[in-house]
Design an enzyme around this catalytic site. Structure first.
Site, PDB file in Angstrom:
ATOM      1  N   ASN A   9       0.869  -1.170   0.000  1.00  0.00           N
ATOM      2  CA  ASN A   9       0.000   0.000   0.000  1.00  0.00           C
ATOM      3  C   ASN A   9       0.907   1.221   0.000  1.00  0.00           C
ATOM      4  O   ASN A   9       1.527   1.529   1.011  1.00  0.00           O
ATOM      5  CB  ASN A   9      -0.903  -0.027   1.244  1.00  0.00           C
ATOM      6  CG  ASN A   9      -1.723   1.243   1.391  1.00  0.00           C
ATOM      7  OD1 ASN A   9      -1.784   2.065   0.483  1.00  0.00           O
ATOM      8  ND2 ASN A   9      -2.366   1.394   2.545  1.00  0.00           N
ATOM      9  N   LYS A  11       0.138   4.249  -0.172  1.00  0.00           N
ATOM     10  CA  LYS A  11      -0.448   5.444   0.464  1.00  0.00           C
ATOM     11  C   LYS A  11      -0.182   6.676  -0.408  1.00  0.00           C
ATOM     12  O   LYS A  11      -0.171   6.545  -1.634  1.00  0.00           O
ATOM     13  CB  LYS A  11       0.068   5.594   1.905  1.00  0.00           C
ATOM     14  CG  LYS A  11      -0.110   4.298   2.696  1.00  0.00           C
ATOM     15  CD  LYS A  11       0.156   4.415   4.173  1.00  0.00           C
ATOM     16  CE  LYS A  11      -0.040   3.060   4.833  1.00  0.00           C
ATOM     17  NZ  LYS A  11       0.063   3.107   6.291  1.00  0.00           N
ATOM     18  N   SER A 211       3.744  -2.324  10.126  1.00  0.00           N
ATOM     19  CA  SER A 211       5.206  -2.405  10.251  1.00  0.00           C
ATOM     20  C   SER A 211       5.780  -3.755   9.801  1.00  0.00           C
ATOM     21  O   SER A 211       6.760  -4.241  10.381  1.00  0.00           O
ATOM     22  CB  SER A 211       5.646  -2.067  11.679  1.00  0.00           C
ATOM     23  OG  SER A 211       5.238  -0.753  12.020  1.00  0.00           O
TER      24      SER A 211
END
Ligand code: 13P
Length: 248
Positions: A9, A11, A211
């Site tokens: 992802n 973002k 993470s």
């Protein structure tokens, strides 16, 4: 057998040149049948589709609007994604819940529209830190499931991917331990089995997000109910995402 999935992802990161370089740097050689998904900013969907046309990398959108179409300046619709050949879309990411006011009701509408247009939702759920500290994480995530996806039919729910992303582990460098991830994934799968049936639950891929990096991916993915990862920061470098793809 459910799919093993390495999903990135991005973002709101990368300029056009670095996005193109990153896609070029992804290598699926020798990863077997692991599925690789990259959720890119909407302005790079065409670029990503073109540069992956001869590979089996799946390009996903990060968001689409909860209405079919209309006067929603700046938004994109599931119908638009479908017409471009996009097959997957993130829905319910905690950052959209937090910064864009997405309620469970809005997320449910998005799930329905996404499936209606033949796309696979990558449905994100997960609890904030204070909920975890009060040991209410299972109840919290069960409510998200109930309000977001448990209205689906057995056939519909078989077409979704779930990502469990504890908010306290996103972008913080703090990863859930392999045991914490396995416990929640098994809990989610048992909730699906209770509501549908165990055959249906056993077919749904449940990814862990928060993470994930090359140093911890193997330990996380080794768990029976952890079918891969939804990776933020470590998907922005080809080397680290390539390593994560190879951690099954
Ligand atoms: P990080 O991997 O940067 O913690 O982000 C996780 C995430 O939110 C993926 O959707």
């Amino acid at each position: 057998m459910r799919s093993k999935i390495a999903a990135g992802n991005w973002k709101m990161n990368l300029d056009k040149t670095s996005a193109a370089t990153l896609i070029e740097g992804l290598s699926l050689d020798g990863i077997g049948d692991t599925k690789v998904i990259v959720a890119v900013p909407s302005c790079y969907l065409s670029l990503a589709l073109e540069s992956t046309s001869d590979s089996r990398i799946i390009v996903a959108a990060q968001n689409a609007h909860h209405e079919q179409s209309g006067a929603y300046t700046g938004e994109i619709s599931f119908q638009m994604l479908q017409s471009m050949g996009i097959t997957h879309c993130l829905i319910g990411h905690s950052e959209r819940r937090q910064y864009n006011g997405e309620t469970n009701d809005i997320i449910k509408k998005k799930i329905d529209l996404c499936l209606e247009h033949g796309l696979t939702p990558i449905f994100c759920c997960g609890e904030p830190l204070e909920v975890r500290e009060r040991e209410l994480h299972k109840d919290y995530v069960l409510t998200q499931l109930k309000e977001n996806i448990l209205h689906l039919t057995t056939e519909e729910v078989s077409n979704i991917i779930i990502a469990y992303e504890p908010i306290w582990a996103i972008g913080t460098g703090v990863t859930a331990t392999a045991d914490q991830a396995q416990e929640m994934h098994a809990y989610l799968r048992s909730a699906l089995a209770n509501h549908y049936d165990s055959a249906t639950a056993s077919k749904i891929s449940i990814l862990y997000g928060g993470s994930v990096k090359p140093a911890n991916a193997k330990e996380l993915f080794a768990n029976e109910d952890v079918d891969g990862g939804l990776v933020g920061g470590a998907s922005l470098k080809a080397d680290s995402f390539n390593a994560i793809m190879r951690s099954f």
